[in-house]
Structures are given as structure tokens and as C-alpha cells.
Design a protein around this motif. Structure first.
Motif, short mmCIF file in Angstrom:
data_model
loop_
_atom_site.label_atom_id
_atom_site.label_comp_id
_atom_site.label_asym_id
_atom_site.label_seq_id
_atom_site.Cartn_x
_atom_site.Cartn_y
_atom_site.Cartn_z
N SER A 24 26.82 -48.81 -27.66
CA SER A 24 25.84 -49.07 -28.72
C SER A 24 25.46 -50.54 -28.78
O SER A 24 24.33 -50.88 -29.13
CB SER A 24 26.40 -48.62 -30.07
N THR A 25 26.39 -51.43 -28.43
CA THR A 25 26.08 -52.86 -28.43
C THR A 25 24.99 -53.19 -27.42
O THR A 25 24.03 -53.89 -27.71
CB THR A 25 27.34 -53.69 -28.13
N ALA A 28 21.61 -51.65 -28.44
CA ALA A 28 20.92 -52.47 -29.43
C ALA A 28 20.23 -53.65 -28.76
O ALA A 28 19.08 -53.98 -29.08
CB ALA A 28 21.91 -52.96 -30.48
N ARG A 29 20.91 -54.29 -27.81
CA ARG A 29 20.29 -55.42 -27.12
C ARG A 29 19.07 -54.99 -26.33
O ARG A 29 18.01 -55.63 -26.38
CB ARG A 29 21.30 -56.08 -26.17
N TYR A 33 17.30 -54.51 -31.20
CA TYR A 33 17.87 -54.48 -32.54
C TYR A 33 18.91 -55.59 -32.68
O TYR A 33 19.58 -55.95 -31.71
CB TYR A 33 18.50 -53.12 -32.84
N SER A 34 19.08 -56.10 -33.89
CA SER A 34 19.96 -57.25 -34.11
C SER A 34 21.44 -56.90 -33.93
O SER A 34 22.23 -57.75 -33.54
CB SER A 34 19.73 -57.84 -35.52
N ARG A 35 21.82 -55.66 -34.23
CA ARG A 35 23.22 -55.24 -34.07
C ARG A 35 23.27 -53.72 -33.99
O ARG A 35 22.32 -53.03 -34.37
CB ARG A 35 24.09 -55.75 -35.22
N PRO A 36 24.37 -53.16 -33.45
CA PRO A 36 24.47 -51.70 -33.25
C PRO A 36 24.23 -50.89 -34.51
O PRO A 36 23.70 -49.79 -34.45
CB PRO A 36 25.89 -51.52 -32.72
N LYS A 38 22.10 -51.15 -36.62
CA LYS A 38 20.67 -50.99 -36.89
C LYS A 38 20.03 -49.88 -36.06
O LYS A 38 18.87 -49.52 -36.28
CB LYS A 38 19.94 -52.30 -36.60
N LEU A 39 20.77 -49.32 -35.11
CA LEU A 39 20.20 -48.27 -34.26
C LEU A 39 19.78 -47.07 -35.11
O LEU A 39 20.56 -46.61 -35.96
CB LEU A 39 21.21 -47.83 -33.20
N ALA A 103 13.50 -55.40 -35.62
CA ALA A 103 14.57 -55.60 -36.59
C ALA A 103 14.04 -56.30 -37.84
O ALA A 103 14.43 -55.97 -38.97
CB ALA A 103 15.71 -56.41 -35.98
#
Length: 297
Positions: A24-25, A28-29, A33-36, A38-39, A103
Motif C-alpha cells: 500500500s505504501t 500510494a506513491r 497519494y500522500s500516505r497509504p 488515503k487510498l 491528495a
């Protein structure tokens, strides 16, 4: 009748193995997205592998890169439509219109009760005229919060970083570090104005007028916008001009923070265009030419 057109959002890096499973990290990248956390739920539901604990709760999810790319093309495409005669955009279109990341758009929407963000229409659309008015007013408000610039003194006098910081209202020179202001100052630094130190390093200096011009160009927006101008980016002109590089390296060369920040104009000028079996690639010389053109614009 509703007119609608879509195009893929350049929010992902397609230079890796499409069958590689990522966490997930990394998801997100890739998707910007700013962090997982936020998915979106729609993406979580499309995980290729879902590992669960003994109690049935999710331990972790994994996605193939091709799944993430397919999601970006389908769910994150920039959409435009007409509602009751008024042009409207969806989330991705909104990000492109205002020059921010998805994001940031998600944060605006989540905080709409306190920030006055326009209401959604038919579950996913936002009127363009309302967005533009809201964004203009928001930028004006942010500009009022900027530090006060000291415009006194000889415009041609050379000043150091510490002095430049005080001119723009900061207490210390290191308060400029990692800021768009300092990035813009470095971009406009003339080596002839610097002083060589015994250590072999150089003390950077600028004419006061350059510091004033950079400070007066501030918008009040935090961070670097997705379409940041060449004046706020540092271009890397090293390397073989004929070498073909992928999106990640093109991002670094042009001074953007993430492949999602590459403008459509850069994507469209790839020397090797995107195709089902090939990722975009650029010659370094092409990237340098794009940087030079944006500086002149």
C-alpha cells in the motif's frame, strides 16, 4: 445531453515491472497519494492479493503495478462535462485545473464545511466557475498571510542567504531551507556574485532586487504546485544528452517532486511514447529543451 471527454491522468510511474506486487505504501506513491491511509476504498477492493489474520481482519493488501496503472487510467482520468449548461470537472479535472495533487483536492473536499469549498454536483462533478472563484479567493487570503518583504536598500547590493532571509521576513537563514523561495533564489544565482570560502565552498549572494522579485512572486500556496514553473525548480543538465530516461529520472532532471507533477506538455513530447508494451522515455536533451522553453514562456 451531456458532453464528456476524458484523458489519463499522468499520476503514475510506469517504468517498472507491470507484474510486480507492491504494498500500500508503494501504491500510494505510484498514484500520488500522500500516505497509504488515503487510498480510496475502490482501489482497496481491487487488490490482487489480500492477506488476512486469523480473526479475518486484513493484514495487508498487494497490487500488481499494472492494476494500479489500470486504476489510474479508469478511475483517475480527468473528466469534463456540462451540467445545466455549465462546465464541470471531476476530482482529477479539478486537480489539473488548480495545479495541485489529488491528495490536496481530497483534503479540500474533506474540509469543505470549514473552508467553503463548492458543493458537489451529481455525486462527482464540480462547477468550474465556482472552483475558480473559490481558488482565487483562497489564494488571495493566503497571500495576506505571507511575511512582509523589506524593500529598502540599494537594489544592486549583494546580500547573503542570512540577509535574504531577513529581507523576506524570516528570523534565520536556515528558515529558507527546503522552501520554494530558496529554490527560486538558487535558480537565479549568478556564480560571479558568490564568494569563495577557505573550505572550497561558495557563499551564495544575490542582488537585493532579485530577492525582492522572488519574494513578490509568492502565491501563498504551501509546497510546490504540480505545474511549478522553471523559476522555482532546479534543472539538472548533467549526463549524456542522447541518453533515454524514464519518468522517474525525467522528474528529477526537471526538478519536480514526483512523476505525477510532470505536465501534459512534457508527457506529450516523450521521444518514446507510451504504448501497451513500452513506457515513456525522453532524451535528456529533450528535457533540457523543454526546461529552456518554459523559462522563456
Amino acid at each position: 445531453m451531456r458532453d464528456r471527454s476524458t484523458r489519463g491522468l499522468p499520476a503514475d510511474d510506469r517504468t517498472a515491472d507491470p507484474d510486480e506486487l507492491v504494498s500500500s505504501t508503494e501504491a500510494a506513491r505510484v498514484l500520488g497519494y500522500s500516505r497509504p491511509e488515503k487510498l480510496p476504498q475502490t482501489l482497496l477492493a481491487e487488490a490482487d492479493v489480500t492477506e488476512r489474520r486469523d480473526d479475518g481482519t486484513v493484514k495487508r493488501r498487494l497490487w500488481r503495478r499494472r492494476t494500479l496503472w489500470r486504476y489510474a487510467d479508469r478511475a483517475m482520468a480527468t473528466g469534463n462535462t456540462i451540467i445545466a449548461g455549465r462546465p464541470a470537472v471531476d476530482r482529477a479535472g479539478l486537480a489539473a485545473l488548480t495545479g495541485v495533487t489529488l491528495a490536496t483536492v481530497d483534503r479540500w473536499i474533506a474540509e469543505s464545511s470549514s473552508n467553503g469549498f463548492p458543493s458537489v454536483q451529481e455525486r462527482r462533478w464540480y462547477y468550474i466557475d465556482e472552483i475558480r472563484q473559490w481558488h482565487t479567493e483562497r489564494q488571495a487570503e493566503q497571500r495576506t498571510r505571507l511575511s512582509v518583504v523589506d524593500h529598502s536598500g540599494d537594489p544592486d547590493e549583494l546580500v547573503t542567504k542570512e540577509q535574504a532571509a531577513r529581507i523576506v521576513g524570516y528570523a534565520k537563514g536556515d528558515h529558507l531551507d527546503n522552501s520554494p523561495l530558496f529554490a527560486a533564489l538558487r535558480e537565479r544565482n549568478d556564480p560571479k556574485d558568490n564568494v569563495a570560502l577557505p573550505s572550497g565552498r561558495s557563499r551564495l549572494r544575490w542582488p537585493r532586487r532579485v530577492v525582492w522579485e522572488v519574494a513578490d512572486a509568492r502565491t501563498g500556496r504551501r509546497g510546490r504546485p504540480a505545474g511549478a514553473s522553471a523559476a522555482t525548480r532546479v534543472i539538472d543538465r548533467s549526463g549524456d544528452p542522447d541518453e533515454l530516461v524514464g519518468a522517474a529520472e525525467a522528474t528529477r532532471v526537471l526538478g519536480y517532486r514526483h512523476p505525477s507533477g510532470l505536465p501534459r506538455g512534457v508527457l506529450d513530447r516523450a521521444d518514446v511514447p507510451l504504448s501497451p508494451g513500452t513506457s515513456r522515455k525522453w532524451r535528456r536533451s529533450t528535457l533540457w529543451a523543454i526546461a529552456d522553453e518554459s523559462t522563456k514562456a
